[in-house]
Scaffold this motif. Structure first.
Motif, PDB file in Angstrom:
ATOM      1  N   THR A 160      30.296  48.320  48.755  1.00  0.00           N
ATOM      2  CA  THR A 160      31.520  48.476  47.967  1.00  0.00           C
ATOM      3  C   THR A 160      32.722  47.927  48.713  1.00  0.00           C
ATOM      4  OG1 THR A 160      30.601  50.497  46.984  1.00  0.00           O
ATOM      5  CG2 THR A 160      32.963  50.151  46.757  1.00  0.00           C
ATOM      6  N   LEU A 161      32.809  48.237  49.989  1.00  0.00           N
ATOM      7  CA  LEU A 161      33.951  47.787  50.785  1.00  0.00           C
ATOM      8  C   LEU A 161      33.947  46.269  50.950  1.00  0.00           C
ATOM      9  CD1 LEU A 161      36.341  49.111  52.281  1.00  0.00           C
ATOM     10  CD2 LEU A 161      34.988  48.955  54.367  1.00  0.00           C
ATOM     11  N   VAL A 162      32.778  45.701  51.188  1.00  0.00           N
ATOM     12  CA  VAL A 162      32.674  44.246  51.346  1.00  0.00           C
ATOM     13  C   VAL A 162      33.087  43.539  50.056  1.00  0.00           C
ATOM     14  CG1 VAL A 162      31.049  42.343  51.668  1.00  0.00           C
ATOM     15  CG2 VAL A 162      30.945  44.330  53.171  1.00  0.00           C
ATOM     16  N   LEU A 163      32.648  44.070  48.913  1.00  0.00           N
ATOM     17  CA  LEU A 163      33.017  43.471  47.633  1.00  0.00           C
ATOM     18  C   LEU A 163      34.520  43.566  47.396  1.00  0.00           C
ATOM     19  CD1 LEU A 163      32.198  42.142  44.993  1.00  0.00           C
ATOM     20  CD2 LEU A 163      31.684  44.411  44.068  1.00  0.00           C
ATOM     21  N   ALA A 164      35.119  44.695  47.766  1.00  0.00           N
ATOM     22  CA  ALA A 164      36.572  44.846  47.613  1.00  0.00           C
ATOM     23  C   ALA A 164      37.320  43.840  48.485  1.00  0.00           C
ATOM     24  CB  ALA A 164      36.994  46.268  47.959  1.00  0.00           C
ATOM     25  N   LEU A 213      25.212  42.469  31.954  1.00  0.00           N
ATOM     26  CA  LEU A 213      26.002  43.458  32.688  1.00  0.00           C
ATOM     27  C   LEU A 213      25.730  43.374  34.182  1.00  0.00           C
ATOM     28  CD1 LEU A 213      27.989  45.867  32.174  1.00  0.00           C
ATOM     29  CD2 LEU A 213      25.997  47.352  32.315  1.00  0.00           C
ATOM     30  N   ALA A 214      24.510  42.953  34.559  1.00  0.00           N
ATOM     31  CA  ALA A 214      24.151  42.877  35.975  1.00  0.00           C
ATOM     32  C   ALA A 214      24.977  41.841  36.722  1.00  0.00           C
ATOM     33  CB  ALA A 214      22.667  42.565  36.122  1.00  0.00           C
ATOM     34  N   LEU A 215      25.606  40.899  36.002  1.00  0.00           N
ATOM     35  CA  LEU A 215      26.464  39.920  36.662  1.00  0.00           C
ATOM     36  C   LEU A 215      27.741  40.552  37.183  1.00  0.00           C
ATOM     37  CD1 LEU A 215      26.054  36.899  34.223  1.00  0.00           C
ATOM     38  CD2 LEU A 215      24.884  37.314  36.396  1.00  0.00           C
ATOM     39  N   ASN A 216      28.070  41.735  36.687  1.00  0.00           N
ATOM     40  CA  ASN A 216      29.168  42.518  37.251  1.00  0.00           C
ATOM     41  C   ASN A 216      28.657  43.138  38.557  1.00  0.00           C
ATOM     42  OD1 ASN A 216      31.078  44.422  37.965  1.00  0.00           O
ATOM     43  ND2 ASN A 216      31.074  45.491  36.002  1.00  0.00           N
ATOM     44  N   PRO A 217      29.135  42.698  39.709  1.00  0.00           N
ATOM     45  CA  PRO A 217      28.544  43.163  40.976  1.00  0.00           C
ATOM     46  C   PRO A 217      28.689  44.655  41.217  1.00  0.00           C
ATOM     47  CG  PRO A 217      30.566  41.931  41.370  1.00  0.00           C
ATOM     48  CD  PRO A 217      30.250  41.756  39.924  1.00  0.00           C
ATOM     49  N   MET A 218      29.653  45.314  40.564  1.00  0.00           N
ATOM     50  CA  MET A 218      29.824  46.746  40.784  1.00  0.00           C
ATOM     51  C   MET A 218      28.786  47.576  40.050  1.00  0.00           C
ATOM     52  SD  MET A 218      32.040  47.743  42.932  1.00  0.00           S
ATOM     53  CE  MET A 218      32.226  49.464  42.459  1.00  0.00           C
ATOM     54  N   VAL A 219      28.056  46.990  39.113  1.00  0.00           N
ATOM     55  CA  VAL A 219      27.049  47.747  38.362  1.00  0.00           C
ATOM     56  C   VAL A 219      25.945  48.226  39.292  1.00  0.00           C
ATOM     57  CG1 VAL A 219      25.276  47.602  36.583  1.00  0.00           C
ATOM     58  CG2 VAL A 219      27.543  46.661  36.154  1.00  0.00           C
ATOM     59  N   ALA A 220      25.378  47.311  40.071  1.00  0.00           N
ATOM     60  CA  ALA A 220      24.305  47.690  40.994  1.00  0.00           C
ATOM     61  C   ALA A 220      24.812  48.649  42.069  1.00  0.00           C
ATOM     62  CB  ALA A 220      23.704  46.443  41.635  1.00  0.00           C
ATOM     63  N   VAL A 221      26.078  48.484  42.473  1.00  0.00           N
ATOM     64  CA  VAL A 221      26.647  49.361  43.501  1.00  0.00           C
ATOM     65  C   VAL A 221      26.771  50.787  42.973  1.00  0.00           C
ATOM     66  CG1 VAL A 221      28.665  49.811  44.929  1.00  0.00           C
ATOM     67  CG2 VAL A 221      27.860  47.469  44.621  1.00  0.00           C
ATOM     68  N   ALA A 243      21.283  39.974  41.673  1.00  0.00           N
ATOM     69  CA  ALA A 243      22.444  39.334  41.061  1.00  0.00           C
ATOM     70  C   ALA A 243      23.731  39.808  41.718  1.00  0.00           C
ATOM     71  CB  ALA A 243      22.474  39.632  39.562  1.00  0.00           C
ATOM     72  N   SER A 244      23.821  41.099  42.000  1.00  0.00           N
ATOM     73  CA  SER A 244      25.030  41.630  42.623  1.00  0.00           C
ATOM     74  C   SER A 244      25.208  41.094  44.039  1.00  0.00           C
ATOM     75  CB  SER A 244      24.976  43.159  42.634  1.00  0.00           C
ATOM     76  OG  SER A 244      26.156  43.699  43.191  1.00  0.00           O
ATOM     77  N   LEU A 245      24.114  41.016  44.794  1.00  0.00           N
ATOM     78  CA  LEU A 245      24.196  40.469  46.149  1.00  0.00           C
ATOM     79  C   LEU A 245      24.640  39.008  46.133  1.00  0.00           C
ATOM     80  CD1 LEU A 245      21.065  41.977  47.950  1.00  0.00           C
ATOM     81  CD2 LEU A 245      23.458  42.304  48.596  1.00  0.00           C
ATOM     82  N   PHE A 246      24.078  38.245  45.205  1.00  0.00           N
ATOM     83  CA  PHE A 246      24.439  36.827  45.110  1.00  0.00           C
ATOM     84  C   PHE A 246      25.915  36.666  44.746  1.00  0.00           C
ATOM     85  CE2 PHE A 246      25.033  33.003  42.521  1.00  0.00           C
ATOM     86  CZ  PHE A 246      24.611  32.029  43.425  1.00  0.00           C
ATOM     87  N   VAL A 247      26.380  37.409  43.747  1.00  0.00           N
ATOM     88  CA  VAL A 247      27.773  37.305  43.331  1.00  0.00           C
ATOM     89  C   VAL A 247      28.708  37.762  44.447  1.00  0.00           C
ATOM     90  CG1 VAL A 247      29.489  38.160  41.694  1.00  0.00           C
ATOM     91  CG2 VAL A 247      27.216  37.542  40.884  1.00  0.00           C
ATOM     92  N   THR A 248      28.349  38.854  45.130  1.00  0.00           N
ATOM     93  CA  THR A 248      29.180  39.346  46.238  1.00  0.00           C
ATOM     94  C   THR A 248      29.278  38.311  47.346  1.00  0.00           C
ATOM     95  OG1 THR A 248      28.552  41.641  45.759  1.00  0.00           O
ATOM     96  CG2 THR A 248      29.477  41.186  47.929  1.00  0.00           C
ATOM     97  N   ALA A 249      28.131  37.723  47.728  1.00  0.00           N
ATOM     98  CA  ALA A 249      28.134  36.713  48.791  1.00  0.00           C
ATOM     99  C   ALA A 249      28.950  35.493  48.392  1.00  0.00           C
ATOM    100  CB  ALA A 249      26.692  36.309  49.124  1.00  0.00           C
ATOM    101  N   ALA A 250      28.836  35.081  47.135  1.00  0.00           N
ATOM    102  CA  ALA A 250      29.587  33.907  46.677  1.00  0.00           C
ATOM    103  C   ALA A 250      31.088  34.177  46.687  1.00  0.00           C
ATOM    104  CB  ALA A 250      29.121  33.515  45.275  1.00  0.00           C
ATOM    105  N   ILE A 251      31.488  35.357  46.205  1.00  0.00           N
ATOM    106  CA  ILE A 251      32.922  35.692  46.194  1.00  0.00           C
ATOM    107  C   ILE A 251      33.462  35.797  47.617  1.00  0.00           C
ATOM    108  CG2 ILE A 251      34.609  37.441  45.537  1.00  0.00           C
ATOM    109  CD1 ILE A 251      32.844  38.142  43.177  1.00  0.00           C
ATOM    110  N   LEU A 252      32.668  36.384  48.532  1.00  0.00           N
ATOM    111  CA  LEU A 252      33.121  36.557  49.912  1.00  0.00           C
ATOM    112  C   LEU A 252      33.263  35.213  50.616  1.00  0.00           C
ATOM    113  CD1 LEU A 252      33.811  38.397  52.291  1.00  0.00           C
ATOM    114  CD2 LEU A 252      31.369  38.544  52.806  1.00  0.00           C
ATOM    115  N   ALA A 253      32.250  34.349  50.481  1.00  0.00           N
ATOM    116  CA  ALA A 253      32.322  33.041  51.133  1.00  0.00           C
ATOM    117  C   ALA A 253      33.497  32.225  50.585  1.00  0.00           C
ATOM    118  CB  ALA A 253      31.001  32.287  50.936  1.00  0.00           C
TER     119      ALA A 253
END
Length: 270
Positions: A160-164, A213-221, A243-253
Motif C-alpha cells: 500500500t505504501l509503495v503504491l501511494a 476491476l483487477a486493473l485497479n491496483p488497490m483491489v488486490a491490496v 495485475a496489481s503488481l505489474f501496474v504498481t511496478a509500472a507506476i513506480l518506475a
C-alpha cells in the motif's frame, strides 16, 4: 561535493538518497510534530477518525443497505478495508503536496528532492500504526480469529505504501507545475474509493467485471489485507495479484523517472 545537472530521463541516485537518510528522519519527525501541535487530543485523532467513519459505514451499508460482508460482521469487515485505504489516501495526499509545502527549502538549499515525498508517506505510516491499535480489540469483541495468513499482513501494508509513493511521485511533480492537482486530488480519491472494495467486497461484483476491476491496483491490496487480517477462506486471485503488481511496478518506475526529470526545474516552479 560537486552538484551537477541531472540527465533528462534517469532513475534517482540511490547512493545520494542513502546519504540523506538523516534528513529523511528529520522531515518525518518534523511532520509528526507540526501535525499534532496545539491539538487537545493529539494522536488520538488517528484512532477516532477511522473508528467514527467505520461506525457510520456500518449503520449505512451494514444495517440499512445490508451489504454482504463474506460471513464476517460488517464493522470489522469495513475497518479492514478502511485501514489500508486511509494509509494509501493519506500517504498519497502528503506525497502530492510535499514539494509545494516545502517550497522555501526547495528554492534555497540543495538536497535530494525525493526525500520530501518519502518523508510524507513514511510519516503517515506511523499514523497507520497508531490507528491499527483498536484492531485486536475489534477481533476479540466480534470473535474473529485470523489464520496463518496474518503473517503476510506487513507485506500488504508495505505494498500500500509503495503504491501511494508511486502515484505520489507523479502528482508531486505535476502539482509543482499545475496547482490544479491539489484541487482535483480529493475528488479523484473519493471516486477511486468507490471503485475499490472498501465498503463492499469483491464478491458482490459480477464475474465479468472482476478482470477489469483487477486493473485497479488497490483491489488486490484491499482484498489481500482483508484475507490476512480476518482469516477469510479465499483471498485475491492470482490474476488480481499479478495485475496489481505489474501496474504498481509500472507506476513506480515511471514515477521515479518523471520525478527525476522534473527535479531539474523544481526550484523555478515552486
Amino acid at each position: 561535493m560537486v552538484i551537477e545537472p541531472t540527465a533528462a530521463w534517469a532513475l534517482p541516485d540511490l547512493r545520494e538518497l542513502w546519504g540523506a537518510r538523516d534528513l529523511l528522519g528529520f522531515f518525518i519527525w518534523r511532520d509528526l510534530k507540526v501535525r499534532y501541535r496545539q491539538t487537545a487530543l493529539g494522536v488520538a485523532w488517528v484512532v477516532l477518525q477511522p473508528l467514527s467513519t467505520v461506525v457510520v459505514l456500518t449503520v449505512v451499508f451494514g444495517r440499512l443497505l445490508r451489504v454482504p460482508s463474506e460471513g464476517i460482521p460488517y464493522l470489522p469487515f469495513a475497518f479492514a478495508g478502511l485501514l489500508p485505504w486511509n494509509l494509501f489516501a493519506g500517504a498519497l495526499n502528503r506525497c502530492a503536496s510535499s514539494l509545494v509545502g516545502n517550497a522555501q527549502l526547495v528554492g534555497k538549499v540543495y538536497f535530494p528532492r525525493l526525500v520530501l515525498p518519502l518523508a510524507g508517506s513514511a510519516a503517515h505510516l506511523i499514523d497507520f500504526a497508531v490507528g491499527f491499535a483498536p484492531w485486536p480489540l475489534l477481533l476479540l469483541a466480534y470473535g474473529v480469529v485470523p489464520g496463518p495468513a496474518l503473517l503476510l499482513l506487513p507485506l500488504f501494508v508495505l505494498w500500500t505504501l509503495v503504491l501511494a509513493v508511486a502515484c505520489g511521485l507523479w502528482l508531486a511533480a505535476l502539482n509543482a507545475r499545475y496547482r490544479d492537482v491539489s484541487h482535483l486530488l480529493p475528488v479523484a480519491l473519493q471516486l477511486w474509493m468507490y471503485a475499490t472494495p472498501v465498503v463492499y467486497g469483491s464478491s458482490v461484483l459480477p464475474p465479468a467485471w472482476r478482470p477489469l476491476l483487477a486493473l485497479n491496483p488497490m483491489v488486490a491490496v484491499i482484498d489481500g489485507f482483508r484475507w490476512a487480517a480476518l482469516g477469510l477462506e479465499t483471498g485475491p486471485s492470482l490474476f488480481a495479484l499479478g495485475a496489481s503488481l505489474f501496474v504498481t511496478a509500472a507506476i513506480l518506475a515511471g514515477g521515479l523517472v518523471f520525478f527525476r526529470s522534473a527535479e531539474r526545474t523544481l526550484a523555478d516552479l515552486v
